[in-house]
Design an enzyme around this catalytic site. Structure first.
Site, mmCIF file in Angstrom:
data_model
loop_
_atom_site.group_PDB
_atom_site.id
_atom_site.type_symbol
_atom_site.label_atom_id
_atom_site.label_comp_id
_atom_site.label_asym_id
_atom_site.label_seq_id
_atom_site.Cartn_x
_atom_site.Cartn_y
_atom_site.Cartn_z
ATOM 1 N N LYS A 1 42.211 -50.950 -63.955
ATOM 2 C CA LYS A 1 41.637 -51.539 -62.743
ATOM 3 C C LYS A 1 41.294 -53.016 -62.949
ATOM 4 O O LYS A 1 41.428 -53.818 -62.017
ATOM 5 C CB LYS A 1 40.408 -50.743 -62.306
ATOM 6 C CG LYS A 1 40.745 -49.329 -61.825
ATOM 7 C CD LYS A 1 41.662 -49.346 -60.618
ATOM 8 C CE LYS A 1 41.926 -47.973 -60.039
ATOM 9 N NZ LYS A 1 42.811 -48.010 -58.871
ATOM 10 N N TYR B 1 40.976 -46.138 -67.440
ATOM 11 C CA TYR B 1 40.886 -46.448 -65.997
ATOM 12 C C TYR B 1 40.356 -47.872 -65.798
ATOM 13 O O TYR B 1 40.877 -48.639 -64.985
ATOM 14 C CB TYR B 1 39.954 -45.417 -65.358
ATOM 15 C CG TYR B 1 39.819 -45.484 -63.859
ATOM 16 C CD1 TYR B 1 40.808 -44.971 -63.020
ATOM 17 C CD2 TYR B 1 38.686 -46.038 -63.269
ATOM 18 C CE1 TYR B 1 40.662 -45.006 -61.645
ATOM 19 C CE2 TYR B 1 38.534 -46.083 -61.890
ATOM 20 C CZ TYR B 1 39.517 -45.561 -61.083
ATOM 21 O OH TYR B 1 39.373 -45.595 -59.710
HETATM 22 P P1 NAD Z 1 42.638 -39.447 -54.402
HETATM 23 O O1 NAD Z 1 42.826 -38.766 -55.716
HETATM 24 O O2 NAD Z 1 42.083 -38.688 -53.263
HETATM 25 O O3 NAD Z 1 43.984 -40.153 -53.935
HETATM 26 C C1 NAD Z 1 44.848 -40.783 -54.827
HETATM 27 C C2 NAD Z 1 46.218 -40.719 -54.216
HETATM 28 O O4 NAD Z 1 47.164 -41.327 -55.108
HETATM 29 C C3 NAD Z 1 46.681 -39.285 -54.000
HETATM 30 O O5 NAD Z 1 47.255 -39.183 -52.726
HETATM 31 C C4 NAD Z 1 47.719 -39.088 -55.082
HETATM 32 O O6 NAD Z 1 48.714 -38.148 -54.732
HETATM 33 C C5 NAD Z 1 48.295 -40.478 -55.168
HETATM 34 N N1 NAD Z 1 49.034 -40.691 -56.419
HETATM 35 C C6 NAD Z 1 48.631 -40.414 -57.669
HETATM 36 N N2 NAD Z 1 49.613 -40.696 -58.541
HETATM 37 C C7 NAD Z 1 50.660 -41.147 -57.807
HETATM 38 C C8 NAD Z 1 51.970 -41.594 -58.130
HETATM 39 N N3 NAD Z 1 52.393 -41.633 -59.404
HETATM 40 N N4 NAD Z 1 52.790 -41.992 -57.118
HETATM 41 C C9 NAD Z 1 52.366 -41.955 -55.840
HETATM 42 N N5 NAD Z 1 51.143 -41.546 -55.470
HETATM 43 C C10 NAD Z 1 50.305 -41.142 -56.441
HETATM 44 O O7 NAD Z 1 41.727 -40.701 -54.748
HETATM 45 P P2 NAD Z 1 41.000 -41.780 -53.816
HETATM 46 O O8 NAD Z 1 39.570 -41.674 -54.124
HETATM 47 O O9 NAD Z 1 41.486 -41.736 -52.423
HETATM 48 O O10 NAD Z 1 41.528 -43.091 -54.550
HETATM 49 C C11 NAD Z 1 42.437 -44.011 -53.990
HETATM 50 C C12 NAD Z 1 42.421 -45.279 -54.849
HETATM 51 O O11 NAD Z 1 41.097 -45.825 -54.819
HETATM 52 C C13 NAD Z 1 42.737 -45.014 -56.319
HETATM 53 O O12 NAD Z 1 43.494 -46.079 -56.831
HETATM 54 C C14 NAD Z 1 41.368 -45.009 -56.969
HETATM 55 O O13 NAD Z 1 41.436 -45.372 -58.323
HETATM 56 C C15 NAD Z 1 40.644 -46.037 -56.139
HETATM 57 N N6 NAD Z 1 39.189 -45.906 -56.156
HETATM 58 C C16 NAD Z 1 38.568 -44.769 -55.742
HETATM 59 C C17 NAD Z 1 37.193 -44.706 -55.792
HETATM 60 C C18 NAD Z 1 36.434 -43.503 -55.321
HETATM 61 O O14 NAD Z 1 35.216 -43.482 -55.543
HETATM 62 N N7 NAD Z 1 37.039 -42.522 -54.711
HETATM 63 C C19 NAD Z 1 36.450 -45.786 -56.269
HETATM 64 C C20 NAD Z 1 37.112 -46.916 -56.681
HETATM 65 C C21 NAD Z 1 38.493 -46.977 -56.617
#
Ligand code: NAD
Length: 247
Positions: free
Chosen positions: A160, A156
């Site tokens: 990132k 990851y």
């Molecule tokens: P989440 O798991 O709730 O949402 C991720 C979304 O991506 C989901 O809707 C999923 O269906 C979609 N997805 C996954 N694989 C896919 C694909 N191959 N094609 C299309 N869609 C796809 O997670 P989140 O927390 O809302 O995360 C959103 C983004 O933010 C991610 O990139 C995550 O890495 C990043 N992020 C999240 C956090 C956190 O603390 N939640 C922190 C830093 C970064």
């Protein structure tokens, strides 16, 4: 300041969590939003409905953005429906956490494919359309883990961090065009991704966050609006929204 009313955006993984919050906030500013989802049609439809109920415009589009062809079709669908594309939010992401000594080839490849290669797939498909906009915006949702590392997260973190390098290089290449390219690096945001962490570890994480709480998806969405609306002179940057956890 850029008027966002009438602009068109794609939010990958926009059906829930941070992506859904971004989609709703963009729509609240008059942006027509394509809500991409990979498998959960119901969640995507709910987000579309929530946007429409308050007078916004959106539609749900299925595509696995880790697949080059599906990414291209998603952009084509957007152009067919809305006629243009101004804003691309590369938000789709997954985790497959495992310490490096236990990681499998599948864990590694899947996370790189979904989190990093999708950014290439979507950006390459969308770029010619975005460049026609007078205020094109590409925003990559990276992570604090790409900056500071994370235990059990080599895959990851590499993906990132790769997004950040991609952001800087493309920002340089596009700087003269009026299209900006930036990364947002969220800290720990209260979505299903963080809710999946065991309670005990969650408590340990919160204790380390200077503001002593997880962030909200809406707080990331407001960062997106800032970059889209006020960000004419901001490109190649990492916007850290992390409660002071990494400075
Ligand atoms: P989440 O798991 O709730 O949402 C991720 C979304 O991506 C989901 O809707 C999923 O269906 C979609 N997805 C996954 N694989 C896919 C694909 N191959 N094609 C299309 N869609 C796809 O997670 P989140 O927390 O809302 O995360 C959103 C983004 O933010 C991610 O990139 C995550 O890495 C990043 N992020 C999240 C956090 C956190 O603390 N939640 C922190 C830093 C970064």
């Amino acid at each position: 300041m850029v008027n966002l009313n009438g602009r068109v955006a794609i939010v990958t993984g926009g059906s829930r969590g941070i992506g859904a919050a971004i989609a709703k906030e963009l729509a609240a500013h008059g942006v027509k939003v394509v809500i991409n989802y990979s498998s959960n049609r119901e969640a995507a439809d709910t987000t579309v409905k929530e946007i429409e109920q308050v007078g916004g415009k959106a539609f749900a589009a299925q595509a696995d953005v880790s697949d080059t062809v599906q990414a291209r079709v998603l952009v084509e669908e957007t152009i067919t429906k809305y006629g243009k594309l101004d804003i691309l939010i590369n938000n789709a992401g997954i985790t497959r956490d495992r310490t490096f000594r236990k990681i499998t080839d599948e864990d590694w490849n899947k996370v790189i494919q979904v989190n990093l290669n999708s950014v290439y797939n979507m950006t390459t498909a969308a770029l010619s359309h975005i460049l026609e906009s007078d205020a094109g915006r590409i925003i990559n949702i990276s992570s604090i883990i790409g900056q500071a590392g994370g235990f059990g997260q080599t895959n990851y973190s590499a993906a990132k961090a790769g997004m950040i390098g991609f952001t800087k290089s493309l920002a340089l290449e596009l700087a003269k065009t009026g299209t900006t390219v930036n990364a947002i690096c969220p800290g720990f945001i209260d979505t299903e991704m963080v809710q999946a962490i065991p309670d005990e570890i969650r408590a340990q994480i919160v204790a380390k966050i200077p503001v002593r709480r997880f962030g909200l998806p809406e707080e990331i969405a407001r960062g997106v609006i800032y970059l889209c609306q006020d960000g004419e002179y901001i490109t190649g940057q990492q916007l850290n929204i992390n409660g002071g956890l990494y400075m």
